[in-house]
Design a protein around this motif. Structure first.
Motif, short mmCIF file in Angstrom:
data_model
loop_
_atom_site.label_atom_id
_atom_site.label_comp_id
_atom_site.label_asym_id
_atom_site.label_seq_id
_atom_site.Cartn_x
_atom_site.Cartn_y
_atom_site.Cartn_z
N VAL A 62 0.85 -1.19 0.00
CA VAL A 62 0.00 0.00 0.00
C VAL A 62 0.88 1.24 0.00
O VAL A 62 1.79 1.37 0.83
N PHE A 63 0.61 2.16 -0.94
CA PHE A 63 1.26 3.47 -0.96
C PHE A 63 0.38 4.44 -0.18
O PHE A 63 -0.81 4.60 -0.49
N VAL A 64 0.94 5.10 0.82
CA VAL A 64 0.20 6.11 1.58
C VAL A 64 1.10 7.32 1.75
O VAL A 64 2.32 7.20 1.91
N GLY A 65 0.50 8.49 1.66
CA GLY A 65 1.28 9.72 1.78
C GLY A 65 0.39 10.93 1.56
O GLY A 65 -0.81 10.80 1.33
N PRO A 66 0.95 12.13 1.64
CA PRO A 66 0.14 13.35 1.51
C PRO A 66 -0.42 13.51 0.11
O PRO A 66 0.14 13.00 -0.87
N SER A 67 -1.52 14.23 0.00
CA SER A 67 -2.10 14.54 -1.30
C SER A 67 -1.09 15.31 -2.14
O SER A 67 -0.39 16.19 -1.63
N GLY A 68 -1.03 14.97 -3.43
CA GLY A 68 -0.09 15.65 -4.31
C GLY A 68 1.33 15.17 -4.18
O GLY A 68 2.24 15.76 -4.78
N GLY A 69 1.56 14.10 -3.42
CA GLY A 69 2.92 13.62 -3.20
C GLY A 69 3.44 12.69 -4.27
O GLY A 69 4.59 12.25 -4.18
N GLY A 70 2.60 12.31 -5.24
CA GLY A 70 3.07 11.46 -6.34
C GLY A 70 2.68 10.00 -6.24
O GLY A 70 3.15 9.19 -7.04
N LYS A 71 1.80 9.62 -5.28
CA LYS A 71 1.42 8.21 -5.11
C LYS A 71 0.78 7.65 -6.39
O LYS A 71 1.16 6.58 -6.88
N THR A 72 -0.23 8.37 -6.90
CA THR A 72 -0.94 7.88 -8.08
C THR A 72 -0.05 7.90 -9.31
O THR A 72 -0.10 6.99 -10.15
N THR A 73 0.80 8.92 -9.43
CA THR A 73 1.75 8.96 -10.55
C THR A 73 2.66 7.75 -10.52
O THR A 73 2.90 7.10 -11.56
N LEU A 74 3.17 7.41 -9.34
CA LEU A 74 4.03 6.23 -9.21
C LEU A 74 3.28 4.96 -9.60
O LEU A 74 3.81 4.11 -10.32
N LEU A 75 2.04 4.83 -9.13
CA LEU A 75 1.23 3.66 -9.45
C LEU A 75 1.02 3.54 -10.96
O LEU A 75 1.20 2.47 -11.55
N LYS A 76 0.64 4.66 -11.60
CA LYS A 76 0.31 4.62 -13.02
C LYS A 76 1.53 4.41 -13.91
O LYS A 76 1.39 4.00 -15.06
N MET A 77 2.72 4.67 -13.39
CA MET A 77 3.91 4.35 -14.18
C MET A 77 4.14 2.85 -14.26
O MET A 77 4.78 2.37 -15.21
N ILE A 78 3.61 2.08 -13.29
CA ILE A 78 3.81 0.63 -13.32
C ILE A 78 3.14 0.02 -14.56
O ILE A 78 3.70 -0.88 -15.20
N ASN A 79 1.94 0.50 -14.92
CA ASN A 79 1.31 0.00 -16.15
C ASN A 79 1.43 1.01 -17.30
O ASN A 79 0.79 0.85 -18.34
N ARG A 80 2.23 2.05 -17.09
CA ARG A 80 2.57 3.05 -18.09
C ARG A 80 1.36 3.80 -18.64
O ARG A 80 1.35 4.22 -19.78
N LEU A 81 0.35 3.95 -17.79
CA LEU A 81 -0.65 4.97 -18.10
C LEU A 81 0.01 6.34 -18.06
O LEU A 81 -0.43 7.28 -18.71
N ILE A 82 1.03 6.45 -17.22
CA ILE A 82 1.94 7.61 -17.25
C ILE A 82 3.32 7.07 -17.59
O ILE A 82 3.82 6.16 -16.93
N GLU A 83 3.93 7.62 -18.63
CA GLU A 83 5.24 7.14 -19.06
C GLU A 83 6.34 7.74 -18.17
O GLU A 83 6.36 8.95 -17.93
N PRO A 84 7.23 6.91 -17.67
CA PRO A 84 8.34 7.45 -16.86
C PRO A 84 9.29 8.28 -17.71
O PRO A 84 9.50 7.99 -18.90
N THR A 85 9.84 9.30 -17.09
CA THR A 85 10.88 10.08 -17.76
C THR A 85 12.18 9.30 -17.82
O THR A 85 12.91 9.33 -18.82
N SER A 86 12.48 8.59 -16.74
CA SER A 86 13.67 7.74 -16.70
C SER A 86 13.46 6.63 -15.70
O SER A 86 12.53 6.67 -14.88
N GLY A 87 14.35 5.64 -15.73
CA GLY A 87 14.22 4.51 -14.82
C GLY A 87 13.63 3.30 -15.53
O GLY A 87 13.22 3.36 -16.69
N ARG A 88 13.59 2.17 -14.82
CA ARG A 88 13.12 0.91 -15.41
C ARG A 88 12.04 0.29 -14.54
O ARG A 88 11.98 0.50 -13.32
#
Length: 433
Positions: A62-88
């Motif tokens: 479970v990812f938990v943290g403040p609003s706007g902290g990037g939790k959903t962005t991190l989640l969506k990069m796993i299935n690339r609904l959001i494309e990562p700028t860098s990293g694997r």
């Protein structure tokens, strides 16, 4: 039609992972995020900054943290609904960062707040969407729809032909989970899926997810802003700061008893001892039997059973053996040949996968000193009473006090003051702070 991110594994598409087809269900897959970063144009700071994380196969993180902290962005990069700028991104060792994103999403289930169901499709059509996309046969898809509805506790005959607008919020979320699991993906991503429903429905949906995970052993990555929900659902919790920097990534027990810093302590909040109740399930304590009758029993038999029972109360079950009313002797004397006006309606029940905190709240609200425990179809399986819950609480607190004392004697905590927040809540030898 827009591409939906709910999906299946390649193994499922080829050999058939659904039990309806006679094969074993696909188990979870390990996920590794390597230096994952997302930088939006015009923003001086990355939304997700250099995150590295290992998620084991079959666990719920479970990812938990403040609003706007990037939790959903991190989640969506796993299935690339959001494309990562860098990293694997590696799933079961395979680097999926450069894979066709549509094919990747068909390997990863995805459930969001408010279910995300297509309103112009029936329940069956929503669930069947991805299995059809990956080429399952018509008969296999039909079998899978039936299986998925049954898995999430919805009667296929009653619900398969309905449209999302004809469902309650909780029913929509169940269908959303069924759709995400329909093609048997090894990984399930969940972005605050229960955030838009009422608290009682939310508790039941959480219990349902816990039950499903016991059966399916998927790898689940779950985003929430609710730390209590994180404790209840997570095998491990990642407490994330701004830009998804990891403040602490550990088990719920470890975070409750030994938060890494003041930021994590802020998420734990007050009442850590009570939050500890979210770590034990009803199935882990004694579920007692209770005298029951059904609405089809003759009234005289109900009178006789209540008179002969050691207690002063019976549980009346409906025709599906679901808890219906609590009956006392005085209620029956006023029944006048009918049960219609007799007894007190059962307002709340808990499942075996509910937490002790859920059970305690239900007992306190009901004021009868007990709560009925039900199975996946709502059928009666027993009761848990206040004495059982309080004994369990005392045992947990005593174990925590002993652990804290051992930690202090080993030099982990100062001898005076009991400054650790969990020890303050639980009460040490000098009493609660």
């Amino acid at each position: 039609m827009p591409e939906t991110p709910v999906a299946t594994s390649g193994a499922a598409a080829g050999s058939g992972a659904a039990s309806a087809s006679g094969a074993a269900s696909a188990s979870g897959a390990a996920i590794r995020l390597e230096n994952l970063t997302k930088q939006y144009a015009g923003n001086p700071y990355p939304s997700v900054d250099n995150v590295t994380m290992e998620i084991r196969a079959g666990e719920t993180v479970v990812f938990v943290g403040p609003s706007g902290g990037g939790k959903t962005t991190l989640l969506k990069m796993i299935n690339r609904l959001i494309e990562p700028t860098s990293g694997r991104i590696r799933i079961d060792g395979e680097d999926v960062t450069d894979m066709d994103p549509v094919k990747l999403r068909r390997k990863i289930g995805y459930a969001i707040q408010s279910s995300g169901l297509f309103p112009h499709m029936t329940v069956a059509q929503n669930i069947a969407l991805v299995p059809k996309m990956v080429g399952w046969s018509k008969s296999r898809v039909q079998d899978r729809v039936e299986e998925m509805l049954d898995l999430v506790g919805l009667d296929p005959g009653q619900f398969r032909g309905r449209y999302p607008r004809q469902l309650s919020g909780g029913q929509q979320q169940r269908v959303g989970v069924a759709r995400a699991l329909a093609a048997d993906p090894p990984v399930l991503l969940m972005d605050e899926p229960f955030g838009a429903v009422d608290p009682i429905t939310r508790d039941h949906l959480q219990d349902e997810l816990i039950r499903l995970q016991h059966e399916l052993h998927k790898t689940i990555v779950f985003v929430t802003h609710d730390f209590d929900e994180a404790i209840k659902l997570g095998d491990r919790i990642a407490v994330l700061r701004d830009r998804s920097h990891i403040a602490q990534f550990d088990t719920p027990e470890a975070i409750l008893t030994n938060p890494a810093d003041d930021f994590v302590s802020g998420f734990v909040g007050a009442g850590a001892a009570l939050k500890r109740l979210n770590l034990t399930r009803v199935r882990d304590v004694e579920i007692a039997d209770f005298p029951t009758v059904t609405v089809d029993d003759p009234l005289q038999d109900i009178f006789d059973k209540l008179r002969d029972s050691q207690g002063n109360e019976l549980l009346l079950l409906d025709r599906h053996r679901r808890p219906y009313k609590w009956l006392r002797r005085g209620d029956l004397s006023r029944a006048k040949g009918s049960l219609a006006r007799a007894g007190t309606l059962v307002h709340d029940t808990v499942t075996r996968d509910a937490t002790l905190r859920d059970a305690l709240e239900a007992v306190l609200i009901d004021n009868g000193g007990r709560v009925a425990v039900t199975g996946r179809r709502g059928e009666y399986t027993g009761v848990v009473d206040m004495a059982t819950l309080m004994n369990s609480v005392q045992e947990m607190l005593e174990a925590d006090r002993l652990e804290a004392a051992e930690h202090r004697s080993a030099g982990g905590l100062p001898e005076e003051g009991l400054e650790h927040p969990f020890v303050r809540d639980a009460g040490g030898p000098e009493g609660p702070a």
